[in-house]
Design a protein around this motif. Sequence first.
Motif, short mmCIF file in Angstrom:
data_model
loop_
_atom_site.label_atom_id
_atom_site.label_comp_id
_atom_site.label_asym_id
_atom_site.label_seq_id
_atom_site.Cartn_x
_atom_site.Cartn_y
_atom_site.Cartn_z
N LEU A 28 0.88 -1.40 -0.18
CA LEU A 28 0.19 -0.08 0.02
C LEU A 28 0.98 1.16 -0.01
CD1 LEU A 28 -2.55 -1.19 2.64
CD2 LEU A 28 -2.85 -1.21 0.26
N VAL A 29 0.78 2.26 -0.87
CA VAL A 29 1.51 3.29 -1.04
C VAL A 29 0.82 4.67 -0.77
CG1 VAL A 29 2.86 4.64 -2.65
CG2 VAL A 29 2.88 2.24 -2.90
N ILE A 30 1.45 5.53 -0.01
CA ILE A 30 0.97 6.74 0.42
C ILE A 30 2.07 7.80 -0.10
CG2 ILE A 30 0.33 8.48 2.24
CD1 ILE A 30 -0.65 6.03 3.82
N TYR B 172 -2.39 10.73 -0.99
CA TYR B 172 -1.52 11.47 -1.80
C TYR B 172 -1.31 12.67 -0.87
CZ TYR B 172 -0.08 14.25 -5.63
OH TYR B 172 0.40 15.25 -6.37
N LEU B 173 -0.35 12.82 -0.11
CA LEU B 173 -0.17 13.89 0.83
C LEU B 173 0.65 14.89 0.42
CD1 LEU B 173 0.61 11.77 3.88
CD2 LEU B 173 -1.61 12.66 3.21
N VAL B 174 0.07 16.30 0.58
CA VAL B 174 0.83 17.22 -0.18
C VAL B 174 1.56 18.03 0.94
CG1 VAL B 174 0.57 19.41 -1.32
CG2 VAL B 174 -0.72 17.84 -2.19
N LYS B 175 2.89 18.22 0.72
CA LYS B 175 3.52 18.72 2.00
C LYS B 175 3.53 20.44 2.00
CE LYS B 175 7.50 15.60 0.47
NZ LYS B 175 8.88 15.55 0.22
N PRO B 176 3.62 20.86 3.33
CA PRO B 176 3.44 20.09 4.47
C PRO B 176 2.24 19.71 5.10
CG PRO B 176 3.63 22.73 4.58
CD PRO B 176 3.67 22.44 3.35
N PHE C 274 -2.22 13.10 8.14
CA PHE C 274 -1.34 11.95 8.22
C PHE C 274 -2.12 10.77 8.62
CE2 PHE C 274 1.07 9.00 10.63
CZ PHE C 274 1.87 8.33 9.51
N SER C 275 -2.80 11.07 9.50
CA SER C 275 -3.89 9.91 10.47
C SER C 275 -4.94 9.48 9.20
CB SER C 275 -4.26 10.24 11.62
OG SER C 275 -3.31 10.64 12.42
N ARG C 276 -5.37 10.42 8.62
CA ARG C 276 -6.48 9.96 7.78
C ARG C 276 -6.06 9.35 6.70
NH1 ARG C 276 -7.99 15.53 8.45
NH2 ARG C 276 -7.26 16.02 6.36
N ALA C 277 -4.71 9.28 6.01
CA ALA C 277 -4.17 8.61 5.14
C ALA C 277 -3.76 7.09 5.62
CB ALA C 277 -2.81 9.14 4.73
N VAL C 278 -3.34 7.10 6.67
CA VAL C 278 -2.99 5.77 7.44
C VAL C 278 -4.25 5.05 7.62
CG1 VAL C 278 -2.25 4.60 9.59
CG2 VAL C 278 -0.84 6.52 8.35
N GLN C 279 -5.38 5.63 8.15
CA GLN C 279 -6.79 5.00 8.42
C GLN C 279 -7.18 4.47 6.99
OE1 GLN C 279 -10.08 7.36 9.61
NE2 GLN C 279 -10.86 5.55 10.84
N ARG C 280 -6.98 5.25 5.90
CA ARG C 280 -7.46 4.56 4.74
C ARG C 280 -6.66 3.42 4.07
NH1 ARG C 280 -8.00 9.20 -0.36
NH2 ARG C 280 -9.39 9.83 1.25
N ALA C 281 -5.39 3.46 4.50
CA ALA C 281 -4.53 2.41 4.25
C ALA C 281 -4.90 1.11 4.81
CB ALA C 281 -3.13 2.60 4.37
N GLN C 282 -5.17 1.33 6.27
CA GLN C 282 -5.70 0.32 7.10
C GLN C 282 -6.81 -0.33 6.63
OE1 GLN C 282 -5.22 2.26 10.76
NE2 GLN C 282 -3.06 1.27 11.18
#
Length: 242
Positions: A80-82, A102-106, A112-120
């Motif tokens: 799984l790729v973020i 797809y996280l846009v810096k910064p 970050f947590s929402r992206a991780v939750q989506r991956a999980q």
Amino acid sequence: MPTTPTFSCLIVDDDPINRLTLEHYISLTDSLSLTASLTDGLEGLTFFRNGNQVDILFLDVQMPQLSGLELLRVLPNPPLVILTTAHEDFAVDAFNLQVTDYLVKPFDYARFSRAVQRAQLQAGALAQATATQAPSLPDSDLFVKVNNKMVRINFDDVLYVEALSDYVIIVTDKQKHIVYTTLKAFVERLPFDHFVRVHRSYILNLRRVEAIENNMALMPGGQEVPISKSYQDIVFRKINRI
């Protein structure tokens, strides 16, 4: 109480500040563990070619020598790729490569947590789909990725596997399949104990050996596979058990 599964993570990013940020965010998240934090795409490629695996890859898009998108395109079975990037111009590429987020810096910890939750959630859905899929394959069958297709191979038909640079050639009685992986990674994932490495360039199906003569395994159809001295003891011990 049931325990929360831990997801292993890999960071590949040439920006030291972003790496430190991701490392910190991962350390704050109980369900994540950091396996490695790498500085460029080539290191990431080496990590996977050495047979390493993780559940989630945090991948920078723009890196010298080998970009994140280029790395994704050459990996046969990416996790799984973020994606992480300072630009929003790569969203279409991210969609085409089926990345999880797809996280846009910064980005802050909440994003970050929402992206991780989506991956999980995606990992859970994949696991459930696997558990409820059609009856499992016969014990001798495996799917391998050949070009852009998943090809079903009956490994009872396989004579041997040969290394060819960054590929392996799976040789059966009737045809050959070229798979993008290293021989080391292939033999580590092969679930059959009668497939044995007999040479730095060959894995042999001992059940198909007709004879051994002058350090050569004689196979059906007159094919021969060399057995190097460093592997002879392992081969003969295996043969004695079959």
